[in-house]
Design an enzyme around this catalytic site. Sequence first.
Site, PDB file in Angstrom:
ATOM      1  N   THR A 139      41.567  60.369   8.811  1.00 50.10           N
ATOM      2  CA  THR A 139      42.339  61.432   9.457  1.00 50.10           C
ATOM      3  C   THR A 139      43.128  62.255   8.433  1.00 50.10           C
ATOM      4  O   THR A 139      43.688  61.712   7.488  1.00 50.10           O
ATOM      5  CB  THR A 139      43.323  60.805  10.470  1.00 50.10           C
ATOM      6  OG1 THR A 139      42.559  60.134  11.449  1.00 50.10           O
ATOM      7  CG2 THR A 139      44.209  61.846  11.128  1.00 50.10           C
ATOM      8  N   HIS A 143      43.057  67.504  10.676  1.00 52.15           N
ATOM      9  CA  HIS A 143      41.768  67.049  11.202  1.00 52.15           C
ATOM     10  C   HIS A 143      41.907  65.640  11.765  1.00 52.15           C
ATOM     11  O   HIS A 143      41.781  64.658  11.030  1.00 52.15           O
ATOM     12  CB  HIS A 143      40.681  67.116  10.121  1.00 52.15           C
ATOM     13  CG  HIS A 143      40.467  68.513   9.635  1.00 52.15           C
ATOM     14  ND1 HIS A 143      41.147  69.031   8.557  1.00 52.15           N
ATOM     15  CD2 HIS A 143      39.716  69.519  10.137  1.00 52.15           C
ATOM     16  CE1 HIS A 143      40.799  70.302   8.399  1.00 52.15           C
ATOM     17  NE2 HIS A 143      39.929  70.623   9.343  1.00 52.15           N
ATOM     18  N   TRP A 169      48.563  59.442   8.761  1.00 52.61           N
ATOM     19  CA  TRP A 169      48.538  58.414   9.817  1.00 52.61           C
ATOM     20  C   TRP A 169      47.713  57.215   9.388  1.00 52.61           C
ATOM     21  O   TRP A 169      46.906  56.712  10.160  1.00 52.61           O
ATOM     22  CB  TRP A 169      47.977  58.976  11.136  1.00 52.61           C
ATOM     23  CG  TRP A 169      48.702  60.150  11.667  1.00 52.61           C
ATOM     24  CD1 TRP A 169      48.225  61.418  11.795  1.00 52.61           C
ATOM     25  CD2 TRP A 169      50.049  60.172  12.143  1.00 52.61           C
ATOM     26  NE1 TRP A 169      49.193  62.235  12.317  1.00 52.61           N
ATOM     27  CE2 TRP A 169      50.327  61.488  12.540  1.00 52.61           C
ATOM     28  CE3 TRP A 169      51.060  59.200  12.257  1.00 52.61           C
ATOM     29  CZ2 TRP A 169      51.554  61.882  13.053  1.00 52.61           C
ATOM     30  CZ3 TRP A 169      52.285  59.595  12.764  1.00 52.61           C
ATOM     31  CH2 TRP A 169      52.520  60.910  13.159  1.00 52.61           C
ATOM     32  N   ILE A 170      47.905  56.758   8.163  1.00 53.60           N
ATOM     33  CA  ILE A 170      47.066  55.687   7.635  1.00 53.60           C
ATOM     34  C   ILE A 170      47.805  54.348   7.701  1.00 53.60           C
ATOM     35  O   ILE A 170      48.762  54.115   6.956  1.00 53.60           O
ATOM     36  CB  ILE A 170      46.641  55.990   6.173  1.00 53.60           C
ATOM     37  CG1 ILE A 170      46.099  57.421   6.049  1.00 53.60           C
ATOM     38  CG2 ILE A 170      45.646  54.943   5.678  1.00 53.60           C
ATOM     39  CD1 ILE A 170      44.902  57.735   6.921  1.00 53.60           C
ATOM     40  N   CYS A 246      32.345  52.425  11.213  1.00 55.80           N
ATOM     41  CA  CYS A 246      33.530  51.558  11.041  1.00 55.80           C
ATOM     42  C   CYS A 246      34.384  51.621  12.300  1.00 55.80           C
ATOM     43  O   CYS A 246      34.925  50.617  12.765  1.00 55.80           O
ATOM     44  CB  CYS A 246      34.401  52.018   9.874  1.00 55.80           C
ATOM     45  SG  CYS A 246      33.528  52.184   8.325  1.00 55.80           S
ATOM     46  N   ILE A 345      58.781  45.280  37.359  1.00 60.18           N
ATOM     47  CA  ILE A 345      59.029  43.959  37.964  1.00 60.18           C
ATOM     48  C   ILE A 345      60.178  43.266  37.234  1.00 60.18           C
ATOM     49  O   ILE A 345      61.008  42.601  37.855  1.00 60.18           O
ATOM     50  CB  ILE A 345      57.740  43.102  37.922  1.00 60.18           C
ATOM     51  CG1 ILE A 345      56.709  43.691  38.893  1.00 60.18           C
ATOM     52  CG2 ILE A 345      58.040  41.642  38.278  1.00 60.18           C
ATOM     53  CD1 ILE A 345      55.352  43.023  38.847  1.00 60.18           C
ATOM     54  N   GLU A 371      42.273  56.062  16.772  1.00 59.02           N
ATOM     55  CA  GLU A 371      40.880  55.599  16.847  1.00 59.02           C
ATOM     56  C   GLU A 371      40.134  56.267  18.004  1.00 59.02           C
ATOM     57  O   GLU A 371      39.413  55.622  18.761  1.00 59.02           O
ATOM     58  CB  GLU A 371      40.838  54.078  17.025  1.00 59.02           C
ATOM     59  CG  GLU A 371      41.593  53.364  15.931  1.00 59.02           C
ATOM     60  CD  GLU A 371      40.681  52.641  14.971  1.00 59.02           C
ATOM     61  OE1 GLU A 371      39.460  52.839  15.041  1.00 59.02           O
ATOM     62  OE2 GLU A 371      41.217  51.896  14.151  1.00 59.02           O
TER      63      GLU A 371
END
Lengths: 398, 246
Positions: A139, A143, A169-170, A246, A345, A371
Site C-alpha cells: 500500500t 494507492h 500503513w505497514i 500473498c 449486553i 487487506e
Amino acid sequence: MATDLYTHPDYFNMDDLLSEEHKLVRETTRSWVKQNVSPIIEDYYERAAFPEHLVKQLGEIGAFGPYIPETYGGPGLDQISYGLIMQELERCDSGLRSTSSVQSSLVMYPIWKYGNEDQRQKYLPKLATGEFLGCFGLTEPDHGSNPGGMISNFKDMGDHYLLNGAKMWISNAPKADIAVVWAKNEEGRIHGLIVEKGMEGFSAPEMKGKHSLRASITGELIFDNVKVPKENLLPNKSGLGAPLGCLDSARFGIAWGALGSAMDCYDQALRYSKERTQFNVPIGAFQLTQKKLAEMITEITKAQLLTFRLGQLRNEGKATSAQISMAKRNNVEIALKIAREARQILGGMGITNEYSVMRHMANLESVVTYEGTHDIHLLITGMDVTGIPAFTREMPNK
Amino acid sequence: MKFLVCISKSPDTTSKIDFTENNTKFNETGVQYIVNPYDEWYALVRALELKEQNGGSVTTITVGTAADDSIIRKALAIGADNAVRIDAEANDAYFTAFQIAEYAKANGFDMVLTGKETINYNGSQVGGMVAELLGQPFVSLATKMEMSGTTATIEKETVGGVEIVEVNTPFVLSAAKGMAEQRIPNMRGIMAARTKPLEVVPAVECEELVDFEAYELPPAKSECKYVDADNVAELVNLLHNEAKVI
C-alpha cells in the site's frame, strides 16, 4: 483485565470435523495466549505499545509460518491449523494476529513461493523463530484499493537495483528486520524485493495516533535511492498477481481470526447475561437479550461452517481468491456486529477494559478496511458472479 | 536414565459431570478430556528436564482405550520420546497400578513418575501401589527433585514444614505443584509427535478388587447467610443449632 475464561462456542459440533492434531494446535495456542498475552494485552493496548517480547515467543510456539515446511524451519502444518492459530490469536487481539499473519502470509509466504533456494534458506528459518521480524510493503499513500497504480519503482544499475518510493500503513514496519517490498521495474512490471534494515536510504518511521490495533506497530517505509542487491529480487513470480497471492493467504487467516474475535465477544456476553441481574432476574432471561445472543451464535455458526470449508478447499489447493474474499468480508462484518451487540449486553461494563469487546470493536475497524476493504471484497464477489469488473469507472463529464 | 511417566486423562474442568446406568457410570457424552495436570505439568515436565540435563529417555504409559490416544499425543508433543498404552479401561487404581508395574518390570526403568493424583477421582493411589508391586521405594507429594548420579534429593511438603529425603534409583515418585513449570507444546512438537512411537500393549490378567455401586454429586450449594459483624451471638447460634458444626 479479569481472568480469561474463554471457551469457544461450538453450536454445530464443528469440533467433530477437526483432527486431534487440529485440536492440540488450538489448545496450544489458547494456553499460550491465556498465560502470556491475556494478562498484559489491555495494558499494551492502552499505552499503544508493541509487546515486542512476544515476537520470540510466537516463534517458539510455531505461530510464524505454520504451514512452512520443516526444511525451512516451519512446523509444516496444514491450512486449517494455520487458521486455528490465527483464530486463537485474534480471539485475544487483532493486533497480535496481525503481527503473526503479516510475518507468515506476507513475508514468509512470498519468500517461500516466489523466492529462490538461497533466499529461502537465508530468511525463512530466522523468520520462523522470530529472530527476524518482517513486514510487507504494498500500500502507498495514494494507492490503497488500487495497488496496481503504485509509483514505487526500481532501476537496474548493473550490479544492483536502485529503489525509490514510499509505502504506508505497514504493520510491523518500525521493528522489522526485513521488508518484502513491491515496486515497478523500468517496464512498469511489479516485482518483489527483500529490503533489509540498515540499507542506506531506507527508513521506517512509526505511524502514531491509531484508535485501533493499538498493540500492533504500524509504520511507513521510505526508500530514498536504496541500493538493493540483485540477489534480493524474488525471481519466481512478478506482476500484481504476486502480492495478491500473498493477500489470499493473509485474508484466509483474517477470515479465521475475525471469527475468533466474534467468538470471544459472544462468549463474554453470554456469560455476563447469566450473571448480571436486573429486575431480580439475570438479563439473559429477557427476550431482547436472547434475541441478540441467538443471532450472534447463528452468525458465528454460519461463519464457522464457511471458514472450515474454506480451510478444506485451501488444503486441497482449490480455494479461489473470490471465495477467500467472501469469507474475509463476511467474517469481519459479523464480528463487528457481534462486538457491538455484545457491548450492549455488557452495558456500561462493555466500554471498560475489564472486558475485551470494545477493544475488539475498535480493532475490527482496521480489519474491515485492511487487506481489501469491505467494499472491494463485495466488488470481487460481484465480478466473480457476473464476470464484469466494477472496480473502475470514468470520471463523468462535467 | 530411563524415566517412565504415568499419564492419565481427566475431564476438562469446564465439563458437566453426570452419570448414567443408574448412577453407576460416569457419563462421558460431550466430555473433553485433558492430560491430568499433575501428570503433565509436574511429573512429565520434570522427567523431561532431567533427561535434558543428563540424557536418557522418557516413556509415557497410559492404561486406556484408543480414545485416549489424543492425550498421549499431547504428552509426546510436549517432548516424551515414546508412549505405551495398555489397551484396557482404567477401571480402578489397583488394576491400573498392576498394569503399569507389569510393564515397568519387563522393561526396567530408573524412575517411575506419576502426578500426586488425578483431578477427577483424586485417588492418589496408583503411585504407591506401583512402588509396592515393584518392591521399590515410594516418595509421595514431591515438590522438588534434584539428581546427583543415581541419588535423588527430594523435597516434600509436610504439615508446617518441608521434609527432605534422599533415595537411590530405582524408585517411584508422585509429583505435586512446585516440581516443575507447565510446558506448552509447540507446533513443531505437535508435528514431531505424529511420528513418535505409540506402542499398544494388551492388558495382563488382573484380579478385580473394586465394584462400583453408585456415584453421586455433592449436594448443591445452599444459600449464603450473612450475619452482621456485631452480632456474634447470632453467628454462634447458627453454627451451633443450624449448621451443627460447633
